[in-house]
Design an enzyme around this catalytic site. Sequence first.
Site: not given
Lengths: 258, 329
Positions: A49-50
Amino acid sequence: MPFTPIELMICCAARELEDGKTVAVGTGLPCAAAMLAQRHYAPNLVILFEAGGVAPQLPTMPVSVGDSTTFHRAVMATSMADVMQFCQRGMVDYTFLSGAQIDPYGNLNSTLIGGDYKKPKVRLPGSGGANDLASFCWRTLIVMKHDAKKFVEKLDFLTTPGYLTGPGAREAAGLPANTGPSRVITDLCVLDFAPDTKRMRVRSLHPGRTLDQVRAATGFELTALDPVGATAEPTERELEILRCEVDPGRYILGRAVS
Amino acid sequence: MTPPLFSLPDSDAARAAFVQKPRGLVDKVMTVAEAVRGFVRDGDYLASGGFGTNRIPTAVLHEILRQGRQNLAFAGHTATHDFQVLCAGNLTGRGQLVAKVDIAYVVGLEARGLSPHARRVMESGTVESVEWSNYTLALRFTAAAMGVPFVPARSLLGTDTLAHSPAKIITCPFSGEQLAAIPALYPDVAAIHVHEADRFGNCRFVGTSVADVELARAAKRVIVTCERLVPHDVMRHEPHRTQIPFLCVDAVCEVPFGSYPGNMPGEYFSDEEHLKLWLEVERDPAAFDQFLDDHIYAVRDFTEYLEICGGLRRLQQLRQREMLLHLGR
């Protein structure tokens, strides 16, 4: 078992993720697809996830790509730059994105509707991490509703790169070689990109859908594989996991396809 | 016209600001009202830590509204509820809080939908903006933390996002590759919420760091809010856990549940019902004005806001939700 268009889209999206690969997941429907994949056919799928979550075991579907579930039982909780640099170095196989508009080359708009940048008709969030992820990851998977207002010849704003203007354009712009969109999953069909033109084409039709329906919902000229494939229906097991484990609160499943 | 840089990446100007920062172990504990009064000025460039609804410094954002700051520039980096709160200072009869935005992500609250009021603000033509991506806007803090005017990246290339950004295309002097040059961003002031801080400003948090390690080093002034003040000795005992050292920090404010209605890793989950209420009430400007009066402007401080939103009873539910105690029930 009966199923909704959004359930079919999530299943199609999840099936694209191979076990043992890495995927950077965007907000919304892609979170549901990644969780279904992890719970069903790809237990060793490495989800990133960023916001910094690396290889979580998702307990519930995240509501934000930065919430606590995105690093639940993860191997690391790090920074956004670290995750993005895994992508930029070439270590992330897939990314999963959506948008408000898409053009024949798989370029995406998530910035605005209406041509005037200073005073747009609709201001949308902007790139978020999409521009980075679609620039860096080897393959971009796109999920969105099939609608002639969304599948347009020319975007109001090119937020995120697909194949830009066609073969060689990504490399000419300086983007990493051999990257780009590979699939577009809609509520009507699954599309890919012709190797010679880098334009979108129909790969398989969802149950009960016709090529004419797809073309009527597309604002540009669309070819199809010959013979065109048939999308497999969701299995009972897929629907069970989706409804009972991934999204029991019907957070995504309860929404209209967007 | 070239898209403007709202803050210049001048390394020596930044050094001239950083040389002024206090070096000693001095007590920086104060109230949020004192911190905003002392360290947030009209016309400042503001950046907010965390990720939209996760580990955000809500109390500082509310206080900026209450004190009526004007004409701020803002780093719209993964901004969701934080930007929504700041936009409440625009088009609500209290002047203009947000004047300029570097946009990577604004207006939206991820899967929850778009903020009607933030849209009104951004569609009104009264706020100047340019475009970035989440990574490149984070890199701007990295460059500033390094003390250099730019760093290169392989994104933005070939898009309208680049055309509407002050980033520039450069050629690598070694490989000949085409790259985007991402300019350093030195915010005048940053607000960051953490789990634990000591009275001198040494900070640690759990979970993802997003861009906060870099932001704390990039900003000229830093206001930290923390769930808990801890003794200085706690930091001395485990120095490897300190992510932000006291040297970066100007104010330390203890604000339990300070990320509410956002999520705080290991402490409490986001209050999805309250976030939904914000989105709903924003549809009607008159109802939104009343909501802002009730929840922010006529409220003394953040503790009172928490009480209005359900107080300890609600926070207890959110803590149980964070611990995943609702699963399998």
